[in-house]
Scaffold this motif. Structure first.
Motif, mmCIF file in Angstrom:
data_model
loop_
_atom_site.group_PDB
_atom_site.id
_atom_site.type_symbol
_atom_site.label_atom_id
_atom_site.label_comp_id
_atom_site.label_asym_id
_atom_site.label_seq_id
_atom_site.Cartn_x
_atom_site.Cartn_y
_atom_site.Cartn_z
ATOM 1 N N UNK A 1 17.411 13.545 84.627
ATOM 2 C CA UNK A 1 16.328 12.963 83.834
ATOM 3 C C UNK A 1 16.141 13.684 82.500
ATOM 4 N N UNK A 2 16.932 14.727 82.272
ATOM 5 C CA UNK A 2 16.933 15.412 80.979
ATOM 6 C C UNK A 2 18.174 15.055 80.161
ATOM 7 N N UNK A 3 18.804 13.929 80.471
ATOM 8 C CA UNK A 3 20.072 13.574 79.831
ATOM 9 C C UNK A 3 19.951 13.440 78.313
ATOM 10 N N UNK A 4 18.869 12.858 77.832
ATOM 11 C CA UNK A 4 18.720 12.664 76.380
ATOM 12 C C UNK A 4 18.669 14.005 75.653
ATOM 13 N N UNK A 5 17.748 14.914 76.004
ATOM 14 C CA UNK A 5 17.778 16.219 75.321
ATOM 15 C C UNK A 5 19.048 17.017 75.601
ATOM 16 N N UNK A 6 19.646 16.800 76.776
ATOM 17 C CA UNK A 6 20.892 17.515 77.096
ATOM 18 C C UNK A 6 21.996 17.135 76.120
ATOM 19 N N UNK A 7 22.165 15.836 75.897
ATOM 20 C CA UNK A 7 23.208 15.401 74.974
ATOM 21 C C UNK A 7 22.884 15.781 73.536
ATOM 22 N N UNK A 8 21.610 15.728 73.186
ATOM 23 C CA UNK A 8 21.227 16.119 71.819
ATOM 24 C C UNK A 8 21.563 17.583 71.574
ATOM 25 N N UNK A 9 21.285 18.431 72.577
ATOM 26 C CA UNK A 9 21.606 19.855 72.446
ATOM 27 C C UNK A 9 23.113 20.078 72.456
ATOM 28 N N UNK A 10 23.804 19.396 73.364
ATOM 29 C CA UNK A 10 25.250 19.572 73.490
ATOM 30 C C UNK A 10 25.971 19.099 72.231
ATOM 31 N N UNK A 11 25.415 18.092 71.568
ATOM 32 C CA UNK A 11 26.023 17.535 70.360
ATOM 33 C C UNK A 11 26.034 18.548 69.217
ATOM 34 N N UNK A 12 25.190 19.564 69.294
ATOM 35 C CA UNK A 12 25.176 20.597 68.256
ATOM 36 C C UNK A 12 26.420 21.490 68.343
ATOM 37 N N UNK A 13 27.031 21.548 69.524
ATOM 38 C CA UNK A 13 28.228 22.358 69.780
ATOM 39 C C UNK A 13 28.044 23.808 69.348
ATOM 40 N N UNK A 14 26.864 24.345 69.644
ATOM 41 C CA UNK A 14 26.551 25.719 69.253
ATOM 42 C C UNK A 14 26.413 26.653 70.437
ATOM 43 N N UNK A 15 26.595 26.110 71.657
ATOM 44 C CA UNK A 15 26.415 26.938 72.846
ATOM 45 C C UNK A 15 27.666 26.849 73.712
ATOM 46 N N UNK A 16 27.550 27.296 74.951
ATOM 47 C CA UNK A 16 28.668 27.233 75.878
ATOM 48 C C UNK A 16 28.731 25.904 76.602
ATOM 49 N N UNK A 17 29.271 25.925 77.788
ATOM 50 C CA UNK A 17 29.427 24.713 78.561
ATOM 51 C C UNK A 17 28.094 24.350 79.219
ATOM 52 N N UNK A 18 27.896 23.060 79.498
ATOM 53 C CA UNK A 18 26.662 22.584 80.114
ATOM 54 C C UNK A 18 27.002 21.728 81.321
ATOM 55 N N UNK A 19 26.029 21.592 82.214
ATOM 56 C CA UNK A 19 26.247 20.787 83.426
ATOM 57 C C UNK A 19 24.942 20.128 83.863
ATOM 58 N N UNK A 20 25.083 18.936 84.430
ATOM 59 C CA UNK A 20 23.978 18.304 85.141
ATOM 60 C C UNK A 20 24.058 18.782 86.586
ATOM 61 N N UNK A 21 22.960 19.330 87.080
ATOM 62 C CA UNK A 21 22.933 19.872 88.431
ATOM 63 C C UNK A 21 21.790 19.246 89.198
ATOM 64 N N UNK A 22 22.063 18.745 90.407
ATOM 65 C CA UNK A 22 20.998 18.179 91.236
ATOM 66 C C UNK A 22 21.417 18.238 92.705
#
Length: 307
Positions: free
Chosen positions: A286-307
């Motif tokens: 349910x955080x997919x929108x901010x997750x992709x917005x943050x990931x699109x910056x390409x300024x951090x490491x790897x990300x994952x959806x966890x549930x």
């Protein structure tokens, strides 16, 4: 979440028709929820921890039988997260042949990374051949590059990591890089030759997809050197006169086969490699929108959806 997910994310924001879209995500790992009719219950069972080889082919051609379903010769392969529904959802349906056992020692995040990013580094090293004892330079220290640095070090190579980000170079050192080079501070080719007593690197992996990096990787090779390119977006070109006498080899690598994916997972588990340390962000669906917005910056490491 993989960097290549951004290609489809950005395309959708550019007005791609809704009917041509699919659920993203091509690095799945999880638990078998149910089995379809005819699935071999001796190999797979409900509740089993698994990862997914995210390509599906005909299953009968030579490429499919050898685990290279993405190179199916009978029909265009399905690529989950690209032209077939992927893993950014609560459930995902895939052919049983795509489902691979996940060693108990590995987390779901590690299994997901091995499904593409880390596995792509493994596939590149497999293409290069034996790297133990060699000077190997890895251009780009994003998740794929860091994975390559980690795996190559564990396989006995002396790794030189190249990236313009100081934080990524620091992480590369933690993953075993013997030396690091910042191309914004020094000429990377000259630096690599200095670090190899003038000989150049015996092998190189280019993960950034930048043409300037691919060019530097070629120039930094020793005689008989081998370059494997996995980063998308760049162009590799060279003057035959310049490279003829150096006997270099340039090749590409398209992720890995399902057989190699299992081998990579077993290697990571046996060596207790810190693949989980690649991750800087964990999100819920349910955080997919901010997750992709943050990931699109390409300024951090790897990300994952966890549930």
């Amino acid at each position: 979440m993989c960097g290549s997910d951004l290609h489809y994310y950005r395309a959708e924001n550019d007005g791609t028709p809704a009917e041509s879209r699919c659920i993203g995500g091509h690095e799945p790992a999880g638990v078998v929820e149910s089995l379809g009719p005819g699935v071999n219950g001796a190999r797979l069972s409900v509740g089993q921890r698994v990862m997914v080889h995210h390509y599906s082919g005909c299953g009968t051609c030579m490429n499919c039988r050898s685990g290279w379903t993405q190179m199916c010769t009978s029909a265009p392969a399905k690529v989950y997260g690209k032209n077939a529904h992927g893993a950014h959802a609560q459930y995902m349906a895939v052919p049983a042949a795509c489902v691979l056992p996940l060693p108990d020692e590995l987390s779901f995040c590690a299994g997901a990374a091995i499904g593409c990013g880390t596995g792509t580094g493994w596939g590149a090293l497999e293409r290069l051949g034996e790297v133990g004892g060699l000077d190997l330079v890895v251009f780009g220290q994003g998740p794929v590059g860091l994975s390559t640095t980690m795996l190559a070090t564990a396989r006995g190579a002396r790794v030189i990591a190249v990236d313009p980000s100081a934080s990524r170079l620091e992480q590369a050192s933690k993953f075993g890089a013997a030396d690091t080079v910042n191309p914004d501070s020094v000429d990377p080719v000259e630096a690599i030759r200095e670090l190899t007593a003038g000989a150049g690197a015996a092998a190189a992996v280019e993960t950034s997809g930048a043409t300037v990096a691919a060019t530097a990787a070629l120039d930094a090779l020793a005689n008989w050197g081998r370059l494997c390119a996995v980063g998308l977006g760049g162009t590799i070109a060279f003057d035959v006169r310049t490279f003829l006498s150096r006997q270099v080899t340039a090749m590409t690598s398209w992720s890995m086969s399902s057989v190699q994916q299992m081998a990579c997972a077993d290697f990571v588990a046996r060596r207790n490699l810190p693949v989980d340390d690649l991750f800087s962000h964990h999100w819920s669906l349910d955080e997919a929108v901010p997750a992709y917005e943050e990931f699109d910056k390409q300024s951090a490491g790897k990300a994952a959806f966890v549930f």
